[in-house]
Design an enzyme around this catalytic site. Structure first.
Site, PDB file in Angstrom:
ATOM      1  N   SER A  30      16.107  33.533  24.264  1.00 22.13           N
ATOM      2  CA  SER A  30      15.860  32.438  25.218  1.00 22.13           C
ATOM      3  C   SER A  30      14.671  32.705  26.132  1.00 22.13           C
ATOM      4  O   SER A  30      14.662  33.694  26.861  1.00 22.13           O
ATOM      5  CB  SER A  30      17.068  32.239  26.145  1.00 22.13           C
ATOM      6  OG  SER A  30      18.168  31.812  25.435  1.00 22.13           O
ATOM      7  N   HIS A  61      14.196  27.554  22.559  1.00 23.36           N
ATOM      8  CA  HIS A  61      14.096  28.224  21.257  1.00 23.36           C
ATOM      9  C   HIS A  61      13.252  27.373  20.316  1.00 23.36           C
ATOM     10  O   HIS A  61      13.719  26.332  19.844  1.00 23.36           O
ATOM     11  CB  HIS A  61      15.472  28.389  20.619  1.00 23.36           C
ATOM     12  CG  HIS A  61      16.284  29.487  21.216  1.00 23.36           C
ATOM     13  ND1 HIS A  61      16.428  30.715  20.621  1.00 23.36           N
ATOM     14  CD2 HIS A  61      16.984  29.547  22.366  1.00 23.36           C
ATOM     15  CE1 HIS A  61      17.194  31.474  21.382  1.00 23.36           C
ATOM     16  NE2 HIS A  61      17.546  30.793  22.448  1.00 23.36           N
ATOM     17  N   HIS A  83      22.813  30.611  16.794  1.00 20.36           N
ATOM     18  CA  HIS A  83      23.973  31.131  17.523  1.00 20.36           C
ATOM     19  C   HIS A  83      25.263  30.585  16.914  1.00 20.36           C
ATOM     20  O   HIS A  83      25.283  29.464  16.387  1.00 20.36           O
ATOM     21  CB  HIS A  83      23.918  30.684  18.981  1.00 20.36           C
ATOM     22  CG  HIS A  83      22.652  31.026  19.694  1.00 20.36           C
ATOM     23  ND1 HIS A  83      21.515  30.270  19.586  1.00 20.36           N
ATOM     24  CD2 HIS A  83      22.356  32.057  20.532  1.00 20.36           C
ATOM     25  CE1 HIS A  83      20.561  30.808  20.325  1.00 20.36           C
ATOM     26  NE2 HIS A  83      21.035  31.897  20.912  1.00 20.36           N
ATOM     27  N   TYR A  85      27.642  29.490  18.614  1.00 13.78           N
ATOM     28  CA  TYR A  85      28.075  28.311  19.382  1.00 13.78           C
ATOM     29  C   TYR A  85      27.402  27.017  18.927  1.00 13.78           C
ATOM     30  O   TYR A  85      27.835  25.917  19.301  1.00 13.78           O
ATOM     31  CB  TYR A  85      27.872  28.517  20.886  1.00 13.78           C
ATOM     32  CG  TYR A  85      26.438  28.679  21.353  1.00 13.78           C
ATOM     33  CD1 TYR A  85      25.542  27.613  21.346  1.00 13.78           C
ATOM     34  CD2 TYR A  85      25.985  29.906  21.812  1.00 13.78           C
ATOM     35  CE1 TYR A  85      24.244  27.753  21.766  1.00 13.78           C
ATOM     36  CE2 TYR A  85      24.673  30.070  22.243  1.00 13.78           C
ATOM     37  CZ  TYR A  85      23.811  28.992  22.217  1.00 13.78           C
ATOM     38  OH  TYR A  85      22.523  29.145  22.622  1.00 13.78           O
ATOM     39  N   GLU A  86      26.359  27.136  18.122  1.00 14.37           N
ATOM     40  CA  GLU A  86      25.743  25.914  17.590  1.00 14.37           C
ATOM     41  C   GLU A  86      26.581  25.336  16.445  1.00 14.37           C
ATOM     42  O   GLU A  86      26.280  24.246  15.954  1.00 14.37           O
ATOM     43  CB  GLU A  86      24.326  26.210  17.098  1.00 14.37           C
ATOM     44  CG  GLU A  86      23.380  26.539  18.241  1.00 14.37           C
ATOM     45  CD  GLU A  86      22.002  26.947  17.755  1.00 14.37           C
ATOM     46  OE1 GLU A  86      21.166  26.058  17.541  1.00 14.37           O
ATOM     47  OE2 GLU A  86      21.762  28.161  17.587  1.00 14.37           O
ATOM     48  N   ALA A 113      18.698  36.945  26.473  1.00 11.61           N
ATOM     49  CA  ALA A 113      19.003  36.725  27.882  1.00 11.61           C
ATOM     50  C   ALA A 113      20.480  37.054  28.044  1.00 11.61           C
ATOM     51  O   ALA A 113      21.277  36.745  27.168  1.00 11.61           O
ATOM     52  CB  ALA A 113      18.742  35.271  28.246  1.00 11.61           C
ATOM     53  N   MET A 211      25.534  35.681  24.232  1.00 10.95           N
ATOM     54  CA  MET A 211      26.126  34.914  23.117  1.00 10.95           C
ATOM     55  C   MET A 211      25.366  35.122  21.809  1.00 10.95           C
ATOM     56  O   MET A 211      25.405  34.266  20.930  1.00 10.95           O
ATOM     57  CB  MET A 211      26.141  33.421  23.470  1.00 10.95           C
ATOM     58  CG  MET A 211      26.855  33.098  24.771  1.00 10.95           C
ATOM     59  SD  MET A 211      26.647  31.371  25.212  1.00 10.95           S
ATOM     60  CE  MET A 211      27.263  31.365  26.892  1.00 10.95           C
ATOM     61  N   SER A 212      24.665  36.226  21.696  1.00 14.11           N
ATOM     62  CA  SER A 212      23.856  36.429  20.488  1.00 14.11           C
ATOM     63  C   SER A 212      23.790  37.908  20.134  1.00 14.11           C
ATOM     64  O   SER A 212      24.613  38.702  20.571  1.00 14.11           O
ATOM     65  CB  SER A 212      22.437  35.899  20.741  1.00 14.11           C
ATOM     66  OG  SER A 212      21.769  36.705  21.705  1.00 14.11           O
ATOM     67  N   ASN A 235      20.930  36.381  35.110  1.00 11.50           N
ATOM     68  CA  ASN A 235      21.864  35.919  36.153  1.00 11.50           C
ATOM     69  C   ASN A 235      22.956  36.975  36.261  1.00 11.50           C
ATOM     70  O   ASN A 235      23.142  37.768  35.341  1.00 11.50           O
ATOM     71  CB  ASN A 235      22.490  34.582  35.739  1.00 11.50           C
ATOM     72  CG  ASN A 235      23.188  34.678  34.388  1.00 11.50           C
ATOM     73  OD1 ASN A 235      22.516  34.665  33.345  1.00 11.50           O
ATOM     74  ND2 ASN A 235      24.487  34.838  34.386  1.00 11.50           N
ATOM     75  N   HIS A 247      22.194  27.075  32.624  1.00 13.26           N
ATOM     76  CA  HIS A 247      21.230  27.403  31.570  1.00 13.26           C
ATOM     77  C   HIS A 247      19.806  27.377  32.132  1.00 13.26           C
ATOM     78  O   HIS A 247      18.945  28.152  31.721  1.00 13.26           O
ATOM     79  CB  HIS A 247      21.375  26.433  30.392  1.00 13.26           C
ATOM     80  CG  HIS A 247      20.463  26.737  29.238  1.00 13.26           C
ATOM     81  ND1 HIS A 247      20.501  27.927  28.543  1.00 13.26           N
ATOM     82  CD2 HIS A 247      19.466  26.019  28.662  1.00 13.26           C
ATOM     83  CE1 HIS A 247      19.583  27.921  27.595  1.00 13.26           C
ATOM     84  NE2 HIS A 247      18.932  26.771  27.645  1.00 13.26           N
TER      85      HIS A 247
END
Ligand code: HPA
Length: 272
Positions: A30, A61, A83, A85-86, A113, A211-212, A235, A247
């Protein structure tokens, strides 16, 4: 189509387009895709044109596979990743790594990230990944054994290459850029974690969460590719600070850190 057929189709397409043997692969996370602008003598293939490649659906991306030279080394960079989550199956999430592996890369740089769990971290910090915790519930090596990808059972003791970690520390010091080191935990997302989940991860020894990366690293290790991983702490994770997560903050902070990030990776590649 089976996973190996998918991968081979993409490799055949790439080999028809370009006669090039990459030594190093890079997965840009990201907001970190700008490293691609440093690559010289580029050939850019859009994911949309490569058979079997999913198209990245996340803001920040781009969707390009970029071949060229970085500090004189032949590299291939994924500008944009996939990912869980996609909604993609894990075979698609690691397709790029499988393809880069069959194209002959020996080393993979993965970037992401991440939310900071370690309380001594701050947004904008860069973290060398020492190890990971796979909390995604998935594993790219599940399924029929395929020796072109590697053995079914493989060691993960040194998933993140010790020599590359040492080299990274030297490069950080030479550039007087501060760095952190820690354990990256992977959740599937796309909701950010709850404070209770972050507390659990903290007790388990995680320093950062994202998440990756973990599926890609497992796929690379199965193929015996040496891995170096680096997180941009964008963060503080849920409950570590009182702030809500967004995000937008992730993208903004990684944008601020990207110059240091790019410098470290290009210098490392120059030293390989
Ligand atoms: N959690 C999960 N993924 C992330 C985070 C986070 O706090 N920050 C950036 N990616």
């Amino acid at each position: 189509m089976s996973h190996i057929e998918d991968v081979k189709k993409a490799v055949e397409y790439i080999k028809r387009k370009i006669n090039f043997r990459p030594e190093v692969g890079i997965v840009l996370g990201s907001g970190l895709g700008d490293l691609a602008y440093e690559i010289e003598n580029k050939t850019v293939l859009s994911y949309a044109d490569i058979p079997g490649f999913p198209v990245s659906t996340v803001k920040g991306h781009a969707g390009n596979l970029i071949f060229g030279q970085l500090k004189g080394k032949n590299v291939v960079a994924m500008q944009g990743r996939f990912h869980l989550y996609e909604g993609y199956p894990i075979s698609k999430v690691v397709l790029g790594v499988r393809v880069m592996g069959l194209l002959g890369i020996k080393i993979l740089f993965v970037t992401n990230a991440a939310g900071g769990i370690n309380k001594s971290f701050a947004p904008g910090d860069l973290m060398v990944i020492r190890d990971h915790i796979n909390f995604s519930g998935e594993n790219p090596a599940i399924g029929e054994e395929n020796l072109q990808f590697g053995p079914r059972f493989f060691d993960m003791t040194y998933a993140y290459d010790q020599q590359l970690i040492q080299m990274a520390k030297k490069v950080y010091e030479e550039n007087t850029i501060p760095y952190r080191e820690g354990v990256y935990a992977c959740f599937k997302g796309p909701s950010y974690e709850t404070p209770a989940e972050i507390n659990m991860l903290s007790i388990m020894g995680a320093d950062a969460v994202g998440m990756s990366t973990v599926p890609e690293v497992i796929a690379a290790r199965q193929m015996d590719i040496r891995v170096f991983g680096m997180s941009c702490i964008t963060n503080m994770a849920a409950g570590i600070s009182k702030d809500r997560l967004s995000h937008q903050e992730v993208v903004e902070t990684s944008n601020k850190a990207k110059a240091s990030f790019i410098k470290i990776i290009t210098d490392m590649i120059g030293k390989l």
